[in-house]
Design a protein around this motif. Structure first.
Motif, PDB file in Angstrom:
ATOM      1  N   UNK B 294       0.667  -1.299  -0.092  1.00 49.55           N
ATOM      2  CA  UNK B 294       0.028  -0.057  -0.023  1.00 49.55           C
ATOM      3  C   UNK B 294       0.860   1.262  -0.008  1.00 49.55           C
ATOM      4  N   UNK B 295       0.441   2.225  -0.631  1.00 55.24           N
ATOM      5  CA  UNK B 295       1.154   3.368  -0.647  1.00 55.24           C
ATOM      6  C   UNK B 295       0.510   4.360   0.638  1.00 55.24           C
ATOM      7  N   UNK B 296       1.106   4.688   1.526  1.00 55.72           N
ATOM      8  CA  UNK B 296       0.512   5.239   2.916  1.00 55.72           C
ATOM      9  C   UNK B 296       0.135   6.610   2.874  1.00 55.72           C
ATOM     10  N   UNK B 297       0.902   7.476   2.015  1.00 61.46           N
ATOM     11  CA  UNK B 297       0.865   8.899   1.979  1.00 61.46           C
ATOM     12  C   UNK B 297       0.978   9.141   0.460  1.00 61.46           C
ATOM     13  N   UNK B 298       1.290  10.512   0.417  1.00 60.87           N
ATOM     14  CA  UNK B 298       1.132  11.394  -0.993  1.00 60.87           C
ATOM     15  C   UNK B 298       2.539  11.443  -1.460  1.00 60.87           C
ATOM     16  N   UNK B 299       3.651  11.593  -0.585  1.00 61.75           N
ATOM     17  CA  UNK B 299       4.954  11.973  -0.940  1.00 61.75           C
ATOM     18  C   UNK B 299       5.753  11.114  -1.543  1.00 61.75           C
ATOM     19  N   UNK B 300       6.003  11.537  -2.757  1.00 61.61           N
ATOM     20  CA  UNK B 300       6.761  10.536  -3.700  1.00 61.61           C
ATOM     21  C   UNK B 300       8.104  11.221  -4.037  1.00 61.61           C
ATOM     22  N   UNK B 301       8.960  10.412  -3.872  1.00 66.56           N
ATOM     23  CA  UNK B 301      10.476  10.595  -4.417  1.00 66.56           C
ATOM     24  C   UNK B 301      10.588  10.172  -5.686  1.00 66.56           C
ATOM     25  N   UNK B 302      11.374  10.756  -6.660  1.00 69.01           N
ATOM     26  CA  UNK B 302      11.680  10.440  -7.929  1.00 69.01           C
ATOM     27  C   UNK B 302      13.189  10.199  -8.177  1.00 69.01           C
ATOM     28  N   UNK B 303      13.779   8.974  -8.750  1.00 68.89           N
ATOM     29  CA  UNK B 303      15.047   9.047  -8.808  1.00 68.89           C
ATOM     30  C   UNK B 303      15.185   8.497 -10.309  1.00 68.89           C
ATOM     31  N   UNK B 304      16.315   9.451 -10.841  1.00 72.32           N
ATOM     32  CA  UNK B 304      16.309   9.307 -12.439  1.00 72.32           C
ATOM     33  C   UNK B 304      17.898   9.638 -12.749  1.00 72.32           C
ATOM     34  N   UNK B 305      18.233   9.410 -13.997  1.00 71.61           N
ATOM     35  CA  UNK B 305      19.780  10.059 -14.138  1.00 71.61           C
ATOM     36  C   UNK B 305      19.527  10.828 -15.214  1.00 71.61           C
ATOM     37  N   UNK B 306      18.526  11.648 -15.399  1.00 73.08           N
ATOM     38  CA  UNK B 306      18.398  12.809 -16.534  1.00 73.08           C
ATOM     39  C   UNK B 306      17.277  13.989 -15.987  1.00 73.08           C
ATOM     40  N   UNK B 307      17.400  14.980 -16.520  1.00 75.93           N
ATOM     41  CA  UNK B 307      16.530  16.021 -16.029  1.00 75.93           C
ATOM     42  C   UNK B 307      15.136  15.964 -16.648  1.00 75.93           C
ATOM     43  N   UNK B 308      15.079  15.860 -17.919  1.00 76.80           N
ATOM     44  CA  UNK B 308      13.827  16.034 -18.609  1.00 76.80           C
ATOM     45  C   UNK B 308      12.685  14.886 -17.917  1.00 76.80           C
ATOM     46  N   UNK B 309      12.997  13.602 -17.907  1.00 78.64           N
ATOM     47  CA  UNK B 309      12.249  12.589 -17.328  1.00 78.64           C
ATOM     48  C   UNK B 309      11.561  13.111 -15.872  1.00 78.64           C
ATOM     49  N   UNK B 310      12.749  13.801 -15.223  1.00 80.40           N
ATOM     50  CA  UNK B 310      12.386  14.012 -13.782  1.00 80.40           C
ATOM     51  C   UNK B 310      11.223  15.215 -13.635  1.00 80.40           C
ATOM     52  N   UNK B 311      11.228  16.357 -14.436  1.00 77.51           N
ATOM     53  CA  UNK B 311      10.327  17.107 -14.505  1.00 77.51           C
ATOM     54  C   UNK B 311       9.104  16.637 -15.068  1.00 77.51           C
ATOM     55  N   UNK B 312       9.028  15.483 -16.154  1.00 76.70           N
ATOM     56  CA  UNK B 312       7.797  15.000 -16.620  1.00 76.70           C
ATOM     57  C   UNK B 312       7.380  14.304 -15.491  1.00 76.70           C
ATOM     58  N   UNK B 313       8.001  13.626 -14.687  1.00 81.24           N
ATOM     59  CA  UNK B 313       7.650  12.728 -13.298  1.00 81.24           C
ATOM     60  C   UNK B 313       6.867  13.853 -12.505  1.00 81.24           C
ATOM     61  N   UNK B 314       7.647  14.788 -12.180  1.00 81.38           N
ATOM     62  CA  UNK B 314       7.052  15.893 -11.159  1.00 81.38           C
ATOM     63  C   UNK B 314       5.494  16.412 -11.841  1.00 81.38           C
ATOM     64  N   UNK B 315       5.590  16.841 -12.855  1.00 83.36           N
ATOM     65  CA  UNK B 315       4.227  17.079 -13.314  1.00 83.36           C
ATOM     66  C   UNK B 315       3.147  16.207 -13.216  1.00 83.36           C
TER      67      UNK B 315
END
Lengths: 698, 698
Positions: B294-315
Motif C-alpha cells: 500500500x502507498x500510505x501517503x502522497x509524498x513521492x520521491x523520483x530517482x532518475x539519471x536525467x533532467x527531462x524525465x524528472x520534470x515530466x514525472x514531477x508534473x
C-alpha cells in the motif's frame, strides 16, 4: 538560419574517439555507418586513424568540404575548439559536451564565452549539453545514440531534453514510428527552439512537428514563428514544468489566476499549436497528423464486429469533442444488403463476429460515401473466422484513396502483427484501443480548427487616444495603483465607460454634480459603517432634477443617521444611473514570457474560487474573443439563461478588445482589473463599475 | 453462489465439434490441452471421437463426474440441452451460444425460457452469448480463444463484452500481464456481474479485480457486494456507455444535473471501486495494485539519471494528486556522498547519465529509508554506459523487500527488454513513461483512501418523524408538486427549517401571523408586478411588535402603490427574520439504478451553467458528506473566503444528512430541491428559503 545544420557538405567531429565505449566514437560511427553522403572528418589531439579515416590533431588541418562541426570534448577545451572552427570558416557548430550552465555559475561563464566566440565569427551553435541532430532522409546522424538509428518517417521531433530525445527515439522504434528530423536543443546558448522550429518546418519530408518543451526563449517571437509553421504543418507540443512555477503572490484576482501555464495555453492557442498532455499522446496525434487527410467535420462513423468496442469508441469520440454520425437511409440500406439481420446498421455499425474482410471493405466503402460522415474509425477485434491481416489488405486501398480520414483500432497482440505491419507500411494510423483512435481523430479536427483560427489578424479598435493614455501613464509612479480619476481618464482614452461618479459633500454640490453627469442619477451614501446602503435608506435611484438631488442628499443623511446611529458619513456619491445587468470580470496582466494577457469570466469576490475565467494574448483576435466568451459560463450566459435576460455581448467584446489594446500599447501597465463590468441589456452597453490599474515596476 | 463454476470435477461440452474451424472444437481443445485436471466429456448428436475421447450423443449418457456444462449449439436447441443438464443433475452451466436477447424479441423469449428451466432445476447459468470463463491456476479454460491461453497472474477480469474480453486477453500477453480468472458475462440472464464479483474475490490467487462494465443489474446490491470485496481487494471498473444515456428532460436543477453517469460515480465512490477512464488505464492501475504494498501517503520521491524525465514525472505526480516529497538532510547527505557534484540531490533526484547500477541501488535505498517518502518512482532512461538490465538486477531485491511501493518507468524499447523481463518476473510494476508510473502510484494511494472511506457507516439523523412524513406523502397525488405548507410540514418532520412565512391580507392578520412566527419578522410585498421589492418600498425588516406589523402592512401597501401605480398587490408576506448568509443548493433525485442521490453545490438560477455540484448516494456516510463539501466551491466557501464570512458548515451537513434520510425512507419522493439553502454565520444554522418536492409517478 542559413547555416548548413541540415545540409552540410562536410562534417568535422571534434573529439572523435577510437574507444568504442566513448560517446566520441559513437558520433563518428553514426556519421560513417549511418550513410551520410558528405565528407566526414575526425579531430582528436591524439591523432591516429578511425573507421578508415585519418584523425587530424587540429581543426585547421581538416580539408574541404567542412561546414558543420560537432564538438564532444571536456568543457574547458570547448572555447578553443570553437575558436578554431571560426578560424577554419565553419559556420555551423553543435556542442554536445556538457559542463556548462547546467552545472552552475562557472559553467555559465564558460557558456557565455562560447556565445561570444560564435557571435564574433558569425557562427550559429546548437547546444551545449545536447545530443545533436539527425535527418533520416539525407541521411545525417550527429548523435551518439546506439544503432540502428530511427526509422525514416514524416515526424520531426525537437527536444529541450537529451534524455527524452534518446528515450523517445528508442521507444518509437517499437511503435513503428519513423522520424524525419530529430533535434536535441540542449542549453540553447545560441540556437533556440524558435530558430529550429522554422528550419525544420522547411524540410519537405517533415509533415508534422512534435516538440518536448521545458520553456520558451522569447515568447512572442515563438508565437509568431509557430503561427507561420502551423499555416503549413501541424505542430504538437508537450510543455512540461507545469508544477515548477507555482503560484506567485498577486495583487488582483487576474494576477492570482494568471501564471506561466495559462500564458502557455493562450500562446499555443494563438499560434495554433496543439498541446499534448503526455509524450504518448503527442505521438498518438502525430501519427494521424502525419498520415491522414484533414478531418473536415466532427461526425465520425464507427465500423466494428462487436458491441463492446463500439460502445467504447462512441464514449471516447464524444469525450474527445467529436460526434457520432447519423448515417443516411442509403447507407443503412447498403449495410443491410450484405450484413446478417442481427447486425447493427446504425452507428456504431456492428457487423458481428462473422464479418469477413470483404464485409469490412464493403462497410467502409459505404460509410466513406455517406455525406454525413466526416471520418471513420475502423475497429478490429480480430474476427474469429478470418485473419486480421486479410482485413487490413482488403481495407488499405480504400483508406489510401479516401479524402476522409480513417483510423484503425487494431485490438490485441498476438493475433494482429500482420495487420499492424500492413497498416504501418501503408501509412494508415493504427492504435491498440478505440480510445487512442478517438484521440487521433480529435487531433485531426482540432488542427483544422486551430490552423484557421491562428490565421486570424489582431483586432485594433478605432477611436483610441494613445497619446493621452501615454501622457497619463508618464505622470504616474512605477509600481503604484492609479487614482480613480486617473483610472477613469485612462480607460476613457480607450473608449471604456467608467461611471464611477463623484462624491458630493453638500446638497448644492450634489445638485451641480448631478447636472454635470446628466439625469437621471443615483445617490448613494459613502460610509464605511453602512454595508447595506439600501436597508439603511442610503440609496436613491432615478433622481431626475437638481432640486431632487439636493433634497435627496439631505434625505439620505437623515435616514442613515437614524438607521445607523454614529456611522461616519463621508458624503453622497452621485452616479449616472446604470441599469441592471449581468456582472463579469475583465482584466489584463503582463506575463514575463508572453507579455499582456487578457482575462475574462465570472467576477465578484468569488472569482478565484469559481475559476470560471479564460485567458488570451493581447491584442485579441476574433477567435480569441470567441474563446473567452464561449469557454466561460460568464460568456455563455450573456445570451440569457432561464430567468436571466440576455445582455449586451457586443459591448463586452468591445471592452475586451479595447482593454487588450490598452495593455498592448502601454508596457507601463502591469495590471488592470474591471470587477465588475456590468453588462446591460442588448444595445445598452456595458459599464466598468470598479476598476483598478497598477503600473509596472521600473 | 455454491455452483462449481470455478471448481468443477467434470466438464461437459455440449456442441463439441471435430471441425477445427468451429468454435465448438476450440472449447474442447482448450479444456483438454489447457491442462484442466478434472474429467472432460463431449456431447454432440453426431457422435464419434474427439481428442481421444468418445462423443456422447446425449447428455444423459455422460458418466460421472460432471458438474459444469458448456453449451455451444444453435439457439433453438439450447433449451432442450439445458433441460437435459438439469435432468442429469448438473447445477452450473455456461451458455456460450448467441441468438438470444441481443437479436430481438424472439431471442428474448427464448432467453426467458432458459431462465425458467434453470430456476426449475436450481441451476445457475452464465450467459447466454458469452465466451465463458477461465482460471489460469486450476487451470480451467472453457473459452474458444486461440491458444496459448493468457499468462497466469494475479489480476481477475470480468467483462460484459466478449469481444473486449478476447481483445484484452490477447493484448495483455504482449504487456506481460497475467490473469487469475477471466469471466465473460454475456447477457446475464441469470448470473450477473454482482454474483460473479463476490465469487471471483474469494479466489486466493486473485489480488485485484478489473471489470469492463456496460451497466449494472441491481445497483444497490452491486454497491453492497463491491464494498465487501473492496475491504479485502481492490476493484477497478471501466464503465462505458457514458454517452448513450444522454440527458433527460427534468423538472428541477437537481434532476437536470443528475443522470446515470453521476449515479455511477457516486456508487463507485460509496463502494470504493476505482473508476478507470480507459482499458489501458485499468491495467496500468491493476498491475501496481496487484503487485505493490500500500502507498500510505502522497509524498513521492523520483530517482532518475536525467533532467527531462524528472520534470515530466514531477508534473505527472502533481497532476495525479500526489506530491513531490521533501527529502531529509540525511538523505541529501547520503546522496551527496556518492553522486557527482553536478547531480541534483533534491527531489527529483537526478544522478546524471553516469549513474551506475550500484548508484541506482544506493539512491533507492536512501530514498526508501527517508521517513518523508511514502513511495518511489524509479526512472530509467537506459544509462549510456551501463545496461538497463543490470540496473534492474541491482534494484529488484530492494524493491521486493521494501514496505513502500516502488514503480519503474523504463523508457525506450530496444535498450530495455532485459530489464523489462527482470522486473516483470519479479512482479515489479514497470511502465514506458513516467506519466503511467504516476497514474499507478495514484491508484495505489486512492485505493487506500477509498478502502477506508467505503468502510464508513451510513449516518441516520436523530429526531425524524418518519410516520408523519409517510402520512403526509400518503395524502399527496403521485407525480405532483407538494404545496408550500405540505412541503414545510414534510421537511419539518425531518428537522429541516423552512421559514417560508405566511401571507397576510390585512393589517390585523399581519399582526397575528407575526405573533405566531415570533419577533422580529420581515414584511414583504407579494406582487407579480414588483420584482425589486426594496426599491419600491415593499420591504420592512426587523419588525418587532404586533403594532409595528400592522402599521408596516399599511405602510408597505401605501409605498408600493405610489412607486408602482397599478401593480396587483396580493398581500404581505410575514416571515421570520433570516440573517445574511451564503446561499447553496441541496437536493435529492431518484436514480433508476441506484435509488436516491443527494446533490449539493452552488445554487441560484445559474446552477446548471456553473455546474459546481456534487452527488452522493443517500443515506450519506461521513466520507460522502466530506466529498460533497470538499469537491464544490460552494462547500469550500463555507469556511469563508476573502471578504465572505464563514458560514455554518455543521448546519449544512445536518440538512444534507436529513434530506438524504428523508429520500431514503420514502420512495414516494421523486425529487426535492432546496434552492437556496441560506447558511448563516457559524452556530446560527441554515434555512431552506425555497423548496420544491415532487412525488413519484405510480
Amino acid at each position: 538560419m542559413n547555416q548548413p545544420f541540415f545540409s552540410p557538405r562536410g562534417v568535422v567531429v571534434i573529439g572523435a574517439s577510437r574507444d568504442p565505449e566513448k560517446l566520441g566514437y559513437g558520433i563518428a560511427r553514426n556519421l560513417v555507418q549511418g550513410g551520410y553522403p558528405g565528407a566526414v572528418h575526425f579531430v582528436n589531439r591524439k591523432g591516429g586513424r578511425l573507421l578508415g579515416r585519418p584523425i587530424y590533431t587540429e581543426v585547421a588541418q581538416v580539408p574541404d568540404p567542412a561546414d558543420l562541426a560537432v564538438i564532444l570534448i571536456p568543457a574547458p577545451y570547448v572555447p578553443a575548439a570553437l575558436e578554431a572552427c571560426g578560424e577554419r570558416g565553419i559556420r555551423a557548430v553543435i556542442v554536445a559536451s556538457g559542463g556548462f550552465r547546467e552545472t552552475g555559475p562557472q559553467g555559465a561563464a564558460l557558456e557565455a564565452q562560447l556565445v561570444e566566440i560564435a557571435r564574433r565569427y558569425g557562427m550559429r551553435m546548437i547546444g551545449p549539453n545536447c545530443i545533436g541532430l539527425l535527418d533520416t532522409h539525407l541521411p545525417l546522424d550527429t548523435t551518439f545514440l546506439p544503432p540502428p538509428g530511427p526509422l525514416a518517417g514524416e515526424i520531426a521531433f525537437l527536444s529541450h531534453s537529451g534524455a527524452i530525445c534518446a528515450a523517445i527515439t528508442d521507444w518509437a522504434y517499437g511503435q513503428g514510428l519513423g522520424f524525419s528530423r530529430l533535434v536535441s536543443l540542449g542549453n540553447q546558448a545560441d540556437v533556440t527552439e524558435t530558430d529550429m522550429l522554422s528550419s525544420v518546418a522547411d524540410d519537405p519530408h517533415t509533415r508534422v512537428l512534435t516538440f518536448y518543451m521545458e520553456g520558451v526563449s522569447d515568447g512572442r517571437r515563438f508565437v509568431e514563428q509557430a503561427r507561420r509553421v502551423v499555416s503549413r504543418k501541424p505542430v504538437v507540443a508537450l510543455k512540461v514544468g507545469r508544477y515548477e512555477s507555482g503560484q506567485k503572490a498577486a495583487a488582483s484576482h487576474t494576477g492570482a489566476l494568471a501564471g506561466s501555464e495559462v500564458a502557455f495555453d493562450a500562446a499555443f492557442r494563438r499560434a495554433g499549436v496543439l498541446r499534448a498532455e503526455t509524450a504518448e499522446q503527442m505521438f498518438i496525434w502525430g501519427r494521424a497528423l502525419a498520415w491522414s487527410p484533414p478531418l473536415q467535420g466532427k461526425r465520425i462513423a464507427v465500423l466494428t464486429n462487436a458491441g463492446g468496442p463500439g460502445v467504447t469508441a462512441a464514449d471516447a469520440l464524444e469525450a474527445n469533442g467529436l460526434q457520432m454520425a447519423s448515417l443516411s437511409p442509403q447507407t443503412a440500406e447498403t449495410l443491410r444488403s450484405f450484413l446478417p439481420p442481427a447486425a447493427n446498421i446504425h452507428n456504431p455499425v456492428d457487423m458481428l463476429a462473422s464479418a469477413s474482410p470483404e464485409d469490412y471493405a464493403r462497410g467502409l466503402r459505404a460509410l466513406l460515401a455517406d455525406p454525413g460522415v466526416d471520418g471513420v474509425m475502423l475497429i478490429l477485434p480480430p474476427p474469429p473466422m478470418f485473419s486480421a491481416g486479410a482485413v487490413a489488405k482488403a481495407t488499405i486501398p480504400l483508406i489510401q484513396t479516401a479524402e476522409k480520414p480513417v483510423v484503425v483500432a487494431l485490438m490485441g497482440e498476438r493475433l494482429i502483427p500482420e495487420a499492424v505491419q500492413h497498416y504501418r507500411s501503408a501509412r494508415v494510423p493504427e492504435y491498440r484501443f478505440p480510445e487512442q483512435a478517438a484521440e487521433a481523430l480529435a487531433a485531426l479536427y482540432r488542427y483544422g480548427e486551430m490552423r484557421e483560427e491562428s490565421a486570424a489578424r489582431e483586432i485594433h479598435p478605432p477611436d483610441v487616444d494613445k497619446e493621452k493614455a501615454a501622457s497619463l501613464l508618464a505622470d504616474s509612479a512605477p509600481g503604484s495603483w492609479l487614482s480613480p480619476s486617473e483610472t477613469a481618464a485612462l480607460l476613457g482614452a480607450y473608449g471604456i465607460r467608467t461611471p464611477f461618479g463623484e462624491i458630493a459633500h453638500s446638497p448644492q454640490e450634489a445638485a451641480s454634480l448631478a447636472e454635470q453627469i446628466g439625469f437621471p442619477v443615483a445617490l448613494k451614501i459613502v460610509s464605511p459603517d453602512v454595508p447595506h446602503k439600501s436597508d439603511a435608506g442610503g440609496l436613491l435611484l432615478g433622481v431626475a432634477s437638481p432640486e431632487d438631488a439636493a433634497r435627496g442628499y439631505r434625505r439620505i443623511l437623515e435616514r442613515v443617521s437614524q438607521a445607523v446611529p454614529g456611522a461616519a458619513l463621508e458624503g453622497v456619491l452621485v452616479q449616472p444611473m446604470i441599469g441592471d445587468g449581468q456582472e463579469v470580470i475583465a482584466g489584463v496582466v503582463r506575463d514575463p514570457q508572453f507579455g499582456p494577457l487578457v482575462m475574462f469570466g465570472s467576477g465578484g469576490v468569488e472569482v478565484e474560487g469559481l475559476k470560471d475565467v479564460s485567458f488570451a494574448l493581447a491584442p485579441l483576435t476574433e477567435p480569441d474573443l470567441e474563446h473567452l466568451l464561449a469557454s466561460t459560463w460568464a460568456g455563455r450566459k450573456l445570451a440569457g439563461f432561464r430567468s436571466i435576460p440576455p445582455a449586451d455581448r457586443g459591448a463586452v467584446r468591445d471592452v475586451l478588445v479595447r482593454l487588450a489594446q490598452l495593455a498592448a500599447d502601454h508596457p507601463q501597465i502591469a495590471e488592470i482589473e474591471i470587477n465588475p463590468l456590468r453588462v446591460l441589456l442588448p444595445g445598452q452597453g456595458a459599464a466598468a463599475l470598479d476598476v483598478r490599474v497598477k503600473t509596472a515596476e521600473m
